[in-house]
Structure formats: C-alpha cells, structure tokens
Design a protein around this motif. Structure first.
Motif, PDB file in Angstrom:
ATOM      1  N   TRP A 162       0.680  -1.162  -0.036  1.00  0.00           N
ATOM      2  CA  TRP A 162      -0.062  -0.039   0.068  1.00  0.00           C
ATOM      3  C   TRP A 162       0.764   1.362   0.171  1.00  0.00           C
ATOM      4  CZ3 TRP A 162      -4.846   1.272  -0.548  1.00  0.00           C
ATOM      5  CH2 TRP A 162      -5.429   2.502  -0.219  1.00  0.00           C
ATOM      6  N   GLU A 163       1.766   1.297   0.764  1.00  0.00           N
ATOM      7  CA  GLU A 163       2.654   2.407   1.143  1.00  0.00           C
ATOM      8  C   GLU A 163       3.473   2.815  -0.562  1.00  0.00           C
ATOM      9  OE1 GLU A 163       4.681  -0.696   3.289  1.00  0.00           O
ATOM     10  OE2 GLU A 163       2.821  -0.100   3.309  1.00  0.00           O
ATOM     11  N   ASP A 164       3.752   1.803  -1.314  1.00  0.00           N
ATOM     12  CA  ASP A 164       4.365   1.953  -2.350  1.00  0.00           C
ATOM     13  C   ASP A 164       3.490   2.603  -3.241  1.00  0.00           C
ATOM     14  OD1 ASP A 164       6.489   0.757  -1.487  1.00  0.00           O
ATOM     15  OD2 ASP A 164       5.936  -1.298  -1.875  1.00  0.00           O
ATOM     16  N   ASN A 165       2.142   2.608  -3.331  1.00  0.00           N
ATOM     17  CA  ASN A 165       1.107   3.133  -4.159  1.00  0.00           C
ATOM     18  C   ASN A 165       1.625   2.667  -5.552  1.00  0.00           C
ATOM     19  OD1 ASN A 165      -1.133   4.604  -4.738  1.00  0.00           O
ATOM     20  ND2 ASN A 165       0.080   6.635  -4.684  1.00  0.00           N
ATOM     21  N   PRO A 166       1.503   1.370  -5.839  1.00  0.00           N
ATOM     22  CA  PRO A 166       1.696   0.913  -7.147  1.00  0.00           C
ATOM     23  C   PRO A 166       0.582   1.150  -8.143  1.00  0.00           C
ATOM     24  CG  PRO A 166       0.864  -0.950  -5.630  1.00  0.00           C
ATOM     25  CD  PRO A 166       1.147   0.230  -4.929  1.00  0.00           C
ATOM     26  N   GLU A 167       0.837   1.259  -9.302  1.00  0.00           N
ATOM     27  CA  GLU A 167      -0.255   1.371 -10.218  1.00  0.00           C
ATOM     28  C   GLU A 167      -0.932   0.007 -10.331  1.00  0.00           C
ATOM     29  OE1 GLU A 167      -1.841   3.965 -13.395  1.00  0.00           O
ATOM     30  OE2 GLU A 167      -0.249   4.381 -11.805  1.00  0.00           O
ATOM     31  N   VAL A 168      -2.255   0.318 -10.541  1.00  0.00           N
ATOM     32  CA  VAL A 168      -3.176  -0.784 -10.364  1.00  0.00           C
ATOM     33  C   VAL A 168      -4.404  -0.868 -11.491  1.00  0.00           C
ATOM     34  CG1 VAL A 168      -3.183  -1.328  -7.932  1.00  0.00           C
ATOM     35  CG2 VAL A 168      -4.990  -0.105  -8.603  1.00  0.00           C
ATOM     36  N   LEU A 169      -4.712  -2.000 -11.797  1.00  0.00           N
ATOM     37  CA  LEU A 169      -5.561  -2.486 -12.908  1.00  0.00           C
ATOM     38  C   LEU A 169      -6.899  -2.429 -12.168  1.00  0.00           C
ATOM     39  CD1 LEU A 169      -6.640  -2.995 -15.943  1.00  0.00           C
ATOM     40  CD2 LEU A 169      -5.984  -5.493 -14.966  1.00  0.00           C
ATOM     41  N   VAL A 170      -7.972  -1.475 -12.709  1.00  0.00           N
ATOM     42  CA  VAL A 170      -9.325  -1.674 -11.977  1.00  0.00           C
ATOM     43  C   VAL A 170     -10.214  -2.190 -12.904  1.00  0.00           C
ATOM     44  CG1 VAL A 170     -11.006  -0.333 -10.961  1.00  0.00           C
ATOM     45  CG2 VAL A 170      -8.598   0.532 -10.683  1.00  0.00           C
ATOM     46  N   LEU A 171     -10.904  -3.302 -12.508  1.00  0.00           N
ATOM     47  CA  LEU A 171     -11.657  -4.030 -13.526  1.00  0.00           C
ATOM     48  C   LEU A 171     -13.161  -3.963 -12.788  1.00  0.00           C
ATOM     49  CD1 LEU A 171      -9.770  -7.317 -14.054  1.00  0.00           C
ATOM     50  CD2 LEU A 171     -10.333  -5.461 -15.973  1.00  0.00           C
ATOM     51  N   THR A 172     -13.975  -3.372 -13.680  1.00  0.00           N
ATOM     52  CA  THR A 172     -15.440  -3.461 -13.051  1.00  0.00           C
ATOM     53  C   THR A 172     -16.186  -4.413 -13.865  1.00  0.00           C
ATOM     54  OG1 THR A 172     -15.215  -1.073 -12.860  1.00  0.00           O
ATOM     55  CG2 THR A 172     -17.474  -1.670 -12.906  1.00  0.00           C
ATOM     56  N   PHE A 173     -17.375  -5.080 -13.232  1.00  0.00           N
ATOM     57  CA  PHE A 173     -17.752  -6.109 -14.013  1.00  0.00           C
ATOM     58  C   PHE A 173     -19.039  -6.552 -13.241  1.00  0.00           C
ATOM     59  CE2 PHE A 173     -15.024  -7.362 -10.735  1.00  0.00           C
ATOM     60  CZ  PHE A 173     -15.779  -8.005  -9.753  1.00  0.00           C
ATOM     61  N   ARG A 174     -19.980  -7.180 -14.075  1.00  0.00           N
ATOM     62  CA  ARG A 174     -21.159  -7.570 -13.574  1.00  0.00           C
ATOM     63  C   ARG A 174     -20.986  -9.247 -13.293  1.00  0.00           C
ATOM     64  NH1 ARG A 174     -22.593  -7.245 -19.017  1.00  0.00           N
ATOM     65  NH2 ARG A 174     -23.662  -8.972 -19.737  1.00  0.00           N
ATOM     66  N   VAL A 175     -21.730  -9.709 -12.360  1.00  0.00           N
ATOM     67  CA  VAL A 175     -21.604 -11.089 -12.006  1.00  0.00           C
ATOM     68  C   VAL A 175     -22.601 -11.807 -12.714  1.00  0.00           C
ATOM     69  CG1 VAL A 175     -21.435 -12.751  -9.961  1.00  0.00           C
ATOM     70  CG2 VAL A 175     -20.544 -10.544  -9.822  1.00  0.00           C
ATOM     71  N   GLN A 176     -22.185 -13.121 -13.229  1.00  0.00           N
ATOM     72  CA  GLN A 176     -23.359 -13.995 -13.690  1.00  0.00           C
ATOM     73  C   GLN A 176     -23.068 -15.362 -12.943  1.00  0.00           C
ATOM     74  OE1 GLN A 176     -23.005 -14.196 -17.999  1.00  0.00           O
ATOM     75  NE2 GLN A 176     -24.345 -12.752 -18.225  1.00  0.00           N
ATOM     76  N   ARG A 177     -24.110 -15.961 -12.673  1.00  0.00           N
ATOM     77  CA  ARG A 177     -23.925 -17.303 -11.906  1.00  0.00           C
ATOM     78  C   ARG A 177     -24.072 -18.223 -12.837  1.00  0.00           C
ATOM     79  NH1 ARG A 177     -26.742 -17.443  -5.924  1.00  0.00           N
ATOM     80  NH2 ARG A 177     -26.099 -15.392  -5.226  1.00  0.00           N
ATOM     81  N   GLY A 178     -22.815 -19.038 -12.973  1.00  0.00           N
ATOM     82  CA  GLY A 178     -22.941 -20.179 -13.862  1.00  0.00           C
ATOM     83  C   GLY A 178     -21.590 -20.295 -14.624  1.00  0.00           C
ATOM     84  N   ASN A 179     -21.160 -21.412 -15.005  1.00  0.00           N
ATOM     85  CA  ASN A 179     -19.866 -21.812 -15.565  1.00  0.00           C
ATOM     86  C   ASN A 179     -19.881 -20.990 -16.972  1.00  0.00           C
ATOM     87  OD1 ASN A 179     -18.291 -23.579 -17.519  1.00  0.00           O
ATOM     88  ND2 ASN A 179     -17.625 -24.084 -15.489  1.00  0.00           N
ATOM     89  N   VAL A 180     -18.839 -20.682 -17.114  1.00  0.00           N
ATOM     90  CA  VAL A 180     -18.209 -19.785 -18.155  1.00  0.00           C
ATOM     91  C   VAL A 180     -18.781 -20.549 -19.625  1.00  0.00           C
ATOM     92  CG1 VAL A 180     -15.807 -20.571 -18.407  1.00  0.00           C
ATOM     93  CG2 VAL A 180     -16.737 -18.330 -19.369  1.00  0.00           C
ATOM     94  N   ASP A 181     -18.488 -21.830 -19.546  1.00  0.00           N
ATOM     95  CA  ASP A 181     -18.915 -22.699 -20.742  1.00  0.00           C
ATOM     96  C   ASP A 181     -20.288 -23.255 -20.703  1.00  0.00           C
ATOM     97  OD1 ASP A 181     -16.217 -22.650 -21.811  1.00  0.00           O
ATOM     98  OD2 ASP A 181     -15.700 -24.016 -20.431  1.00  0.00           O
ATOM     99  N   ARG A 182     -20.808 -23.515 -19.723  1.00  0.00           N
ATOM    100  CA  ARG A 182     -22.236 -23.946 -19.713  1.00  0.00           C
ATOM    101  C   ARG A 182     -23.325 -22.754 -19.463  1.00  0.00           C
ATOM    102  NH1 ARG A 182     -19.229 -27.192 -16.385  1.00  0.00           N
ATOM    103  NH2 ARG A 182     -20.408 -26.394 -14.470  1.00  0.00           N
ATOM    104  N   GLY A 183     -23.057 -21.731 -19.559  1.00  0.00           N
ATOM    105  CA  GLY A 183     -24.078 -20.422 -19.432  1.00  0.00           C
ATOM    106  C   GLY A 183     -24.301 -20.241 -18.096  1.00  0.00           C
ATOM    107  N   ALA A 184     -24.611 -18.985 -17.835  1.00  0.00           N
ATOM    108  CA  ALA A 184     -24.978 -18.328 -16.643  1.00  0.00           C
ATOM    109  C   ALA A 184     -26.555 -18.776 -16.622  1.00  0.00           C
ATOM    110  CB  ALA A 184     -24.577 -16.936 -16.523  1.00  0.00           C
ATOM    111  N   ALA A 185     -26.851 -18.674 -15.046  1.00  0.00           N
ATOM    112  CA  ALA A 185     -28.132 -18.652 -14.622  1.00  0.00           C
ATOM    113  C   ALA A 185     -28.896 -17.185 -14.368  1.00  0.00           C
ATOM    114  CB  ALA A 185     -28.219 -19.404 -13.173  1.00  0.00           C
TER     115      ALA A 185
END
Length: 185
Positions: A162-185
C-alpha cells in the motif's frame, strides 16, 4: 472476447454472490492487464469434489459452506471432470480449480489503471467492503482504510505494498452465476 481465470478468496466470493463486489484491483503487471470490456473472467475459488454419481459429480465450494446448500454444491456432468474422478476429503486451493468447476462468470464492463491509493469510498464499497461490518464512525474514509488493510494483508512484496502506491488495474464487472462454458443462470 477472451476468457481468463481470476482467483478470489472465500470472503470475496461471498461478496460476489451477494452482489456487493462489482470491482477488483490487481497489480498493473498482472496477466489480467490485457483484459478488455466484454471479456469473461471465470472465478477460481477453493473447491472439492463431494460425490460422484452415474452422470453427475457434486462440486462443493468453501466460500458457501456456511450458507445454503444450493450455493454450497453444484452438479457438473461427469464427462467434464475427466481424470479428476476422485473424491477429495479436503478443499483444493483456488489455483487448482479447473475451468469446468467454476460457478461464477464475471463480464468485464470497465478497465482502467490508477495509483492504488486513489481509491474512492464508492470504489472501496464496490470492492466488496461490507458497510455493515464497519459501521459509520463519523470518520471520513473508513471504507478506504479497510480496503487498505485488506490490500496490506495480501501484498507484502516491495513495490506492491500500500505504502508503495503501485499502479493498479481496476476491473469493473457484472456477475453471472454459472460456468463460463455452460451458460450463466
């Protein structure tokens, strides 16, 4: 659109399921730095195979062990598990979760980079910081300070703290319940 794995701890998985976590920060040097809007992230978490039946296996998830049975166990077709056709008495670490066992898919809606310490109160709450666990103490910045404590518990390497204040990637997302290959519920 690209599919990528992303690991989360049990408390963060519970926040994803509850709908209170819609954002994550990772070091800008992370492989996720290549993520783009529209990409799908499949969540890796602690898991085990609880039972195997004729055509399905039951996968259980540590994050949901104390919640409802429907969140604790998911049925997966046996033909997907291949060589994993064993019952493990203990949970396996998230790093070892295969794609077929994932139960949550995150759809990336925003990508940006920023210095770690520039996190806002709204962003700290979107990171899954539970306002109920940390009541308003009339003290500005409480969610950011709790997020700082969480970050420090995970990152102790020089340049990542924290004290080093590194550059971070911020990802914003929506959550889908379900497996990525079998489709979300």
């Amino acid at each position: 659109m690209t599919d990528r794995p992303i690991m989360f701890s049990a408390p963060m998985v519970r926040a994803l399921i509850a709908g209170t976590k819609t954002q994550t920060r990772r070091l800008a040097t992370s492989p996720l730095a290549r993520a783009e809007v529209g990409d799908r992230l499949w969540v890796r978490e602690a898991w085990s195979i609880a039972a195997i039946f004729t055509d399905v296996a039951e996968v259980r998830y540590r994050a949901s062990a104390r919640t409802s049975y429907t969140e604790f166990v998911e049925q997966v077709p046996v033909d997907l598990i291949g060589a994993a056709k064993v019952t493990w008495p203990a949970y396996r670490p998230a790093i070892h979760m295969p794609r077929w066992a994932s139960r949550l898919t995150l759809i990336v809606e925003g990508v940006r980079t920023e210095p770690l310490q520039s996190i806002s109160e709204a962003d700290a709450l979107a990171e899954g910081i539970d306002r109920l666990q940390f009541p308003n103490r009339g003290d500005w910045g409480w969610p950011q300070r709790h997020y700082r404590d969480l970050w420090q518990s995970l990152h102790d390497k020089e340049g990542h703290r924290w004290e080093d204040n590194p550059e971070v990637l911020v990802l914003t997302f929506r959550v889908q319940r379900g497996n990525v290959d079998r489709g979300a519920a």
